[in-house]
Design a protein around this motif. Structure first.
Motif: not given
Length: 309
Positions: A40-45, A50-51, A209-219, A224-228
């Protein structure tokens, strides 16, 4: 009289078999999980996205299974506490640390340090009188721990070792050990493991989800591709199996045997990282695997002899 004795004794003699199957199957999925995280890290997730999506997918899979079996997670004050604390210690917190560390220390090393909780769990279980001291089981824990320490020490001594991330990654096993004991102590009475597992994963998804809503984090996930998306779906299936087996093992084998999931995960995860992902084989790999294997054997012999008494 003899026939009755035989009928009742036979299941007890086999009481060790189910926990062993859960241990080996769950550990194999754990070893696979760490390698999927590296991909996952190698395809920029990002580790967080990813978690989160994998845990959410696993929660939905187990929730559907629970609904079909008419065994949905109960919702009350006790179970909500159980889901929340179990999710923070054993799912969201520990796995976020591990998945974040993998790009810096490698999937093989993370698979190895997940073998460290047995001694912490065993000491805690003895202290809280959840486990009686038995020489063979203690020897099994110490053997598995010696195998893990052998591998971890060689990693730390490597000239290119990222000591900061290695030390941060070592926090994960502590959380896992605390979680192993907590889930046993606070297991809601009369509730099955296959009902608790989806509840814990839903709580973990809400936490992430709560962590992902904090500034600087993203979910966000690349679309653009199916692999992720494919990788997330695969990890969701792995997580669903892994955490269902975790609860089945917890109930049948106790917290100490449960803590050996990481040892089995290392035996699977390290060779996969070396053979399929091109990581360098850790120094002392053979000795470490032999010690871990001996530990698992001794613990199960101890469990079997305990069941027949």
């Amino acid at each position: 009289m003899t026939l009755s004795s035989t009928v009742h004794t036979h299941p007890r003699k086999r009481a060790w078999l189910a926990p062993l199957v859960y241990l080996l199957s769950g550990g194999a999925l754990l070893g696979l999980s760490t390698n999927l995280a590296k991909l996952a890290g190698e395809i920029q997730l990002t580790a967080l996205s990813f978690l989160f999506w994998s845990i959410l997918g696993a929660a939905l899979i187990l929730l559907v299974i629970s609904a079909l079996r008419r065994n949905l997670p109960p919702v009350n004050a006790r179970t909500i506490e159980y889901y929340a604390v179990s999710a923070l210690l054993g799912v969201a917190g520990a796995n976020l640390i591990f998945f974040s560390a993998i790009p810096h220390v490698g999937a093989g090393f993370v698979a190895l340090i997940i073998t460290l909780p047995p001694l912490l769990t065993y000491v805690g279980a003895l202290t809280l009188k959840m486990e009686r001291f038995r020489v063979m089981r203690a020897a099994g824990v110490l053997s598995a721990l010696a195998g893990a320490i052998t591998l971890a020490a060689n990693k730390l001594s490597a000239p290119d070792a990222n000591h900061l991330w290695i030390l941060l990654a070592l926090i994960g096993p502590v959380l896992l050990a605390i979680g192993n004991i907590y889930r046993t102590l606070r297991w809601p009475e009369g509730v099955s493991g296959d009902a608790l597992a989806p509840g814990m994963l839903i709580a973990a998804a809400i936490t992430l989800l709560a962590v992902g809503l904090l500034p600087g984090f993203s979910l966000s996930v690349p679309t653009d591709r199916y692999l992720p998306t494919l990788l997330i779906a695969l990890q969701a299936v792995v997580f669903a199996g892994q955490f269902l087996l975790l609860f089945l093992l917890q109930k049948s084998g106790g917290p100490v045997l449960l803590s050996l999931l990481g040892s089995v995960g290392a035996v699977v995860g390290v060779p996969v990282a070396v053979l399929l992902q091109g990581e360098t084989a850790p120094e002392g790999l053979l000795l470490g695997i032999l010690l871990i294997g001996a530990g698992i054997t001794l613990l199960n012999i101890g469990k079997a002899s305990q069941s027949t008494r």
